[in-house]
Design an enzyme around this catalytic site. Structure first.
Site, mmCIF file in Angstrom:
data_model
loop_
_atom_site.group_PDB
_atom_site.id
_atom_site.type_symbol
_atom_site.label_atom_id
_atom_site.label_comp_id
_atom_site.label_asym_id
_atom_site.label_seq_id
_atom_site.Cartn_x
_atom_site.Cartn_y
_atom_site.Cartn_z
ATOM 1 N N TYR A 153 0.998 -1.095 0.158
ATOM 2 C CA TYR A 153 0.006 -0.057 -0.117
ATOM 3 C C TYR A 153 0.973 1.360 0.047
ATOM 4 C CZ TYR A 153 -3.836 2.786 1.722
ATOM 5 O OH TYR A 153 -4.816 4.096 1.680
ATOM 6 N N LYS A 157 0.878 4.240 -2.930
ATOM 7 C CA LYS A 157 0.498 5.383 -2.537
ATOM 8 C C LYS A 157 1.755 6.479 -2.888
ATOM 9 C CE LYS A 157 -3.495 4.839 -1.618
ATOM 10 N NZ LYS A 157 -4.656 5.457 -2.525
HETATM 11 P P1 NAP Z 1 -13.680 2.451 0.967
HETATM 12 O O1 NAP Z 1 -14.505 3.007 1.923
HETATM 13 O O2 NAP Z 1 -12.971 1.279 1.126
HETATM 14 O O3 NAP Z 1 -14.284 2.388 -0.701
HETATM 15 C C1 NAP Z 1 -13.465 2.111 -1.717
HETATM 16 C C2 NAP Z 1 -14.114 2.590 -2.979
HETATM 17 O O4 NAP Z 1 -13.421 1.986 -4.104
HETATM 18 C C3 NAP Z 1 -15.361 1.781 -3.159
HETATM 19 O O5 NAP Z 1 -16.400 2.720 -3.794
HETATM 20 C C4 NAP Z 1 -15.226 0.579 -3.962
HETATM 21 O O6 NAP Z 1 -16.314 -0.034 -4.688
HETATM 22 C C5 NAP Z 1 -13.886 1.202 -4.996
HETATM 23 N N1 NAP Z 1 -13.410 0.281 -5.593
HETATM 24 C C6 NAP Z 1 -12.523 -0.906 -4.654
HETATM 25 N N2 NAP Z 1 -11.682 -1.480 -5.465
HETATM 26 C C7 NAP Z 1 -11.998 -1.441 -6.860
HETATM 27 C C8 NAP Z 1 -11.929 -1.620 -8.292
HETATM 28 N N3 NAP Z 1 -11.068 -2.731 -8.281
HETATM 29 N N4 NAP Z 1 -12.346 -1.167 -9.257
HETATM 30 C C9 NAP Z 1 -13.477 -0.239 -9.106
HETATM 31 N N5 NAP Z 1 -13.532 0.330 -7.677
HETATM 32 C C10 NAP Z 1 -13.010 0.026 -6.736
HETATM 33 O O7 NAP Z 1 -12.382 3.095 0.934
HETATM 34 P P2 NAP Z 1 -12.132 4.912 1.433
HETATM 35 O O8 NAP Z 1 -11.605 4.587 2.891
HETATM 36 O O9 NAP Z 1 -13.165 5.771 0.962
HETATM 37 O O10 NAP Z 1 -10.572 5.052 0.440
HETATM 38 C C11 NAP Z 1 -10.785 6.027 -0.568
HETATM 39 C C12 NAP Z 1 -9.568 6.316 -1.082
HETATM 40 O O11 NAP Z 1 -8.820 7.107 -0.086
HETATM 41 C C13 NAP Z 1 -8.323 4.994 -1.310
HETATM 42 O O12 NAP Z 1 -7.310 5.211 -2.379
HETATM 43 C C14 NAP Z 1 -7.736 4.888 -0.089
HETATM 44 O O13 NAP Z 1 -6.356 4.368 -0.504
HETATM 45 C C15 NAP Z 1 -7.513 6.601 0.364
HETATM 46 N N6 NAP Z 1 -7.263 6.618 1.707
HETATM 47 C C16 NAP Z 1 -8.127 6.295 2.888
HETATM 48 C C17 NAP Z 1 -7.893 6.330 4.059
HETATM 49 C C18 NAP Z 1 -8.895 6.162 5.165
HETATM 50 O O14 NAP Z 1 -8.336 6.193 6.367
HETATM 51 N N7 NAP Z 1 -9.883 5.610 4.782
HETATM 52 C C19 NAP Z 1 -6.732 7.036 4.388
HETATM 53 C C20 NAP Z 1 -5.471 7.425 3.373
HETATM 54 C C21 NAP Z 1 -6.055 7.140 2.055
HETATM 55 P P3 NAP Z 1 -17.186 -1.073 -4.172
HETATM 56 O O15 NAP Z 1 -18.181 -0.412 -3.388
HETATM 57 O O16 NAP Z 1 -17.816 -1.933 -5.285
HETATM 58 O O17 NAP Z 1 -16.491 -2.203 -3.373
#
Ligand code: NAP
Length: 245
Positions: A153, A157
């Site tokens: 990861y 990133k």
């Molecule tokens: P999340 O709640 O797990 O949601 C992930 C989203 O990505 C969902 O809409 C999912 O679709 C979609 N997705 C996953 N795999 C995919 C694929 N192969 N093709 C198309 N869509 C896909 O994640 P989040 O926490 O909102 O994170 C969003 C972004 O922020 C990510 O890049 C993550 O690395 C980054 N981020 C998050 C955090 C945190 O603390 N949450 C921190 C740093 C960075 P489905 O609903 O269909 O599964």
């Protein structure tokens, strides 16, 4: 109805959903993709359309270049232009390297990083011809500081950060901004399953003594995509409550 159009990858849940809705509230037609949440996608389309703009949902794996090209073509045919791309979709497959399988590495690199190539490549000629555009990549403090148990990861990133800076230099002359926001811990499904003890430790490490909300991230994203940030490009803005200080 305005023709302003945005594409958000991974729009069905968490940060992507919050950004999608903020864009719709600001008058953008929004196309988003997702991997499995059909019901959530249908609900979101209704919610977006309820805000008086057009919506398009595509079930397509972000790591597949042909799917990205097809989706971008459909968005252009349907909405006429592409002003914003938010590369948001991402996953974790956390494991110590000693236990990490090749699939854990490949899936995370392909979904988190190759997707950024796929969608940026698919929109870039349109934006260059328009002489305008804005690409925002959702990266993580994990890509800046490195986190044990997240070699895959963190690498994905950090790769997004290098990509952001290189592309910003390439396309600035076409008036295209390319930036990244590096999130700390945000309350979403991605972080919901972390052990409570670990979560509390992370909260204690932030200056603001809380996790971020999807609203915190979406509002920052909207600033980075607004005219107020027109002279900002190639930057990585941390939105982490002071975690990485
Ligand atoms: P999340 O709640 O797990 O949601 C992930 C989203 O990505 C969902 O809409 C999912 O679709 C979609 N997705 C996953 N795999 C995919 C694929 N192969 N093709 C198309 N869509 C896909 O994640 P989040 O926490 O909102 O994170 C969003 C972004 O922020 C990510 O890049 C993550 O690395 C980054 N981020 C998050 C955090 C945190 O603390 N949450 C921190 C740093 C960075 P489905 O609903 O269909 O599964």
């Amino acid at each position: 109805m305005s023709n302003k159009t945005a594409i958000v990858t991974g729009g069905t849940r968490g940060i992507g959903k919050a950004i999608t809705l903020e864009l719709a509230k600001s008058g953008y037609n929004v196309a988003f993709n997702y991997s499995k949440s059909d019901d959530l996608a249908k609900e979101l389309v209704k919610e977006i359309e309820g805000l008086g703009v057009k919506a398009m949902a595509k079930k397509a794996d972000v790591s597949n270049f042909e799917s990205a090209k097809t989706m971008v073509k459909e968005v252009k045919d349907e909405f006429g232009q592409i002003d914003i791309l938010v590369n948001n979709a991402g996953i974790t497959r956390d494991k110590l390297l000693a236990l990490m399988k090749e699939d854990d590495w490949d899936d995370v690199i392909n979904i988190n990083l190759k997707s950024v190539y796929n969608f940026s490549k698919a929109v870039i000629m349109t934006m260059i011809k328009q002489k305008s555009g804005n690409i925002l990549n959702i990266t993580s403090v994990s890509g800046i500081a490195g986190v044990a148990g997240q070699a895959n990861y963190s690498a994905s990133k950090a790769g997004m950060i290098g990509f952001t800076k290189a592309l910003a230099k390439e396309v600035g002359k076409a008036k295209i901004n390319v930036n990244a926001i590096a999130c700390g811990f945000v309350e979403t499904d991605m972080t919901s399953e972390l052990p409570e003890e670990y979560k509390q430790k992370m909260i204690d490490m932030t200056a603001l003594k809380r996790f971020g909300t999807t609203d915190d991230v979406a509002k920052t994203a909207m600033f980075m995509l607004s005219d107020g940030a027109k002279y900002i490009t190639g930057q990585v803005l941390s939105i982490d409550g002071g975690l990485a200080l």
